[in-house]
Design a protein around this motif. Sequence first.
Motif, PDB file in Angstrom:
ATOM      1  N   LEU A  34      33.127  29.600  40.035  1.00 30.07           N
ATOM      2  CA  LEU A  34      34.356  30.401  40.044  1.00 30.07           C
ATOM      3  C   LEU A  34      34.059  31.890  39.839  1.00 30.07           C
ATOM      4  N   LEU A  35      33.011  32.187  39.087  1.00 31.41           N
ATOM      5  CA  LEU A  35      32.681  33.582  38.763  1.00 31.41           C
ATOM      6  C   LEU A  35      31.468  34.091  39.529  1.00 31.41           C
ATOM      7  N   ALA A  36      31.069  33.375  40.575  1.00 30.16           N
ATOM      8  CA  ALA A  36      29.857  33.724  41.315  1.00 30.16           C
ATOM      9  C   ALA A  36      29.912  35.125  41.923  1.00 30.16           C
ATOM     10  N   ALA A  74      35.258  34.724  31.143  1.00 31.31           N
ATOM     11  CA  ALA A  74      35.699  35.228  32.449  1.00 31.31           C
ATOM     12  C   ALA A  74      36.272  36.636  32.329  1.00 31.31           C
ATOM     13  N   ILE A  75      37.040  36.878  31.277  1.00 29.96           N
ATOM     14  CA  ILE A  75      37.614  38.214  31.056  1.00 29.96           C
ATOM     15  C   ILE A  75      36.504  39.232  30.791  1.00 29.96           C
ATOM     16  N   GLY A  80      37.925  42.382  32.567  1.00 26.19           N
ATOM     17  CA  GLY A  80      39.377  42.291  32.564  1.00 26.19           C
ATOM     18  C   GLY A  80      40.014  42.152  33.932  1.00 26.19           C
ATOM     19  N   LYS A  81      39.198  41.986  34.971  1.00 26.57           N
ATOM     20  CA  LYS A  81      39.731  41.933  36.332  1.00 26.57           C
ATOM     21  C   LYS A  81      39.782  40.519  36.905  1.00 26.57           C
ATOM     22  N   VAL A  82      39.569  39.528  36.070  1.00 24.00           N
ATOM     23  CA  VAL A  82      39.563  38.152  36.562  1.00 24.00           C
ATOM     24  C   VAL A  82      40.922  37.814  37.174  1.00 24.00           C
ATOM     25  N   PRO A  83      40.939  37.292  38.399  1.00 21.15           N
ATOM     26  CA  PRO A  83      42.217  36.935  39.041  1.00 21.15           C
ATOM     27  C   PRO A  83      42.938  35.834  38.263  1.00 21.15           C
ATOM     28  N   THR A  84      44.232  35.904  38.262  1.00 14.10           N
ATOM     29  CA  THR A  84      45.003  34.871  37.572  1.00 14.10           C
ATOM     30  C   THR A  84      44.763  33.491  38.189  1.00 14.10           C
ATOM     31  N   ALA A  88      43.839  30.073  36.180  1.00 10.36           N
ATOM     32  CA  ALA A  88      44.549  28.811  36.407  1.00 10.36           C
ATOM     33  C   ALA A  88      43.570  27.683  36.693  1.00 10.36           C
ATOM     34  N   GLN A  89      42.516  27.981  37.456  1.00  9.82           N
ATOM     35  CA  GLN A  89      41.525  26.957  37.769  1.00  9.82           C
ATOM     36  C   GLN A  89      40.710  26.575  36.530  1.00  9.82           C
ATOM     37  N   ILE A  90      40.439  27.547  35.658  1.00  8.82           N
ATOM     38  CA  ILE A  90      39.736  27.243  34.408  1.00  8.82           C
ATOM     39  C   ILE A  90      40.575  26.301  33.550  1.00  8.82           C
ATOM     40  N   LEU A  91      41.872  26.576  33.476  1.00  6.59           N
ATOM     41  CA  LEU A  91      42.771  25.699  32.713  1.00  6.59           C
ATOM     42  C   LEU A  91      42.798  24.296  33.312  1.00  6.59           C
TER      43      LEU A  91
END
Length: 234
Positions: A34-36, A74-75, A80-84, A88-91
């Motif tokens: 997700l953070l690649a 992720a933040i 601080g620019k992680v997309p919402t 949501a996918q992390i949750l």
Amino acid sequence: MSTHALTTIGFDADDTLWQNEQYYRLTEEHFRELLADFAEGPKISERLLEAEKRNLSHYGFGIKGFTLSMIETAIEITEGKVPTSVIAQILDTGRDLLSHPVETMPHVRETLEALSGNYLLVLITKGDLFDQERKLAQSGLGDFFDAVEIVSEKTAVTYRRVFSKVGDGPERAMMVGNSLKSDIVPAIAAGSYGVFVPHEMTWVLEHVDEPKDAPRFRKIAHLGELGSLLGALS
């Protein structure tokens, strides 16, 4: 039975009775994907582990703390620019962890069945209350245990309290588990036997050296060897 004979056996749950860490590893791999676009995989894992260490005293052990640590990481990594959508996918991955199937380890059922009635059996585990209760229910192992203790931390004080409440004190008890740090070292410090059952995927924060010089330290390859060990001690 002598006055010093074992009467009580405590069992860890995650990665002792059933698989657990493998699901965290798969979730971490997905988190790295997700953070690649923001960092290399090893860097993401390093930052996640740092967050988990920081947050243990706030959130304790378990899936909820792990999920919050992923969000925090992720933040930080994205400044601080992680997309919402990523949040949501992390949750979602956290919720998936709370519903993964329960896969018992080899030799668990037959070992508990053989010991039940001959010893007081107590499940001593840490983590999310609902998740541990869910896994115990789905495992079908609950009827083997005389008591279940879901604790925030496993220390010598914890084992003295549990084994004094459930059994005849720590000196007549044994703790069986895959974590040297949580299951074995503090149980031995409390006066109990500590039986180490290694698991190939034990969490890095649970690693400490084996207390090989401790008279009450034992090590077995799998739970199927526990009966023979108990026979040698009697």
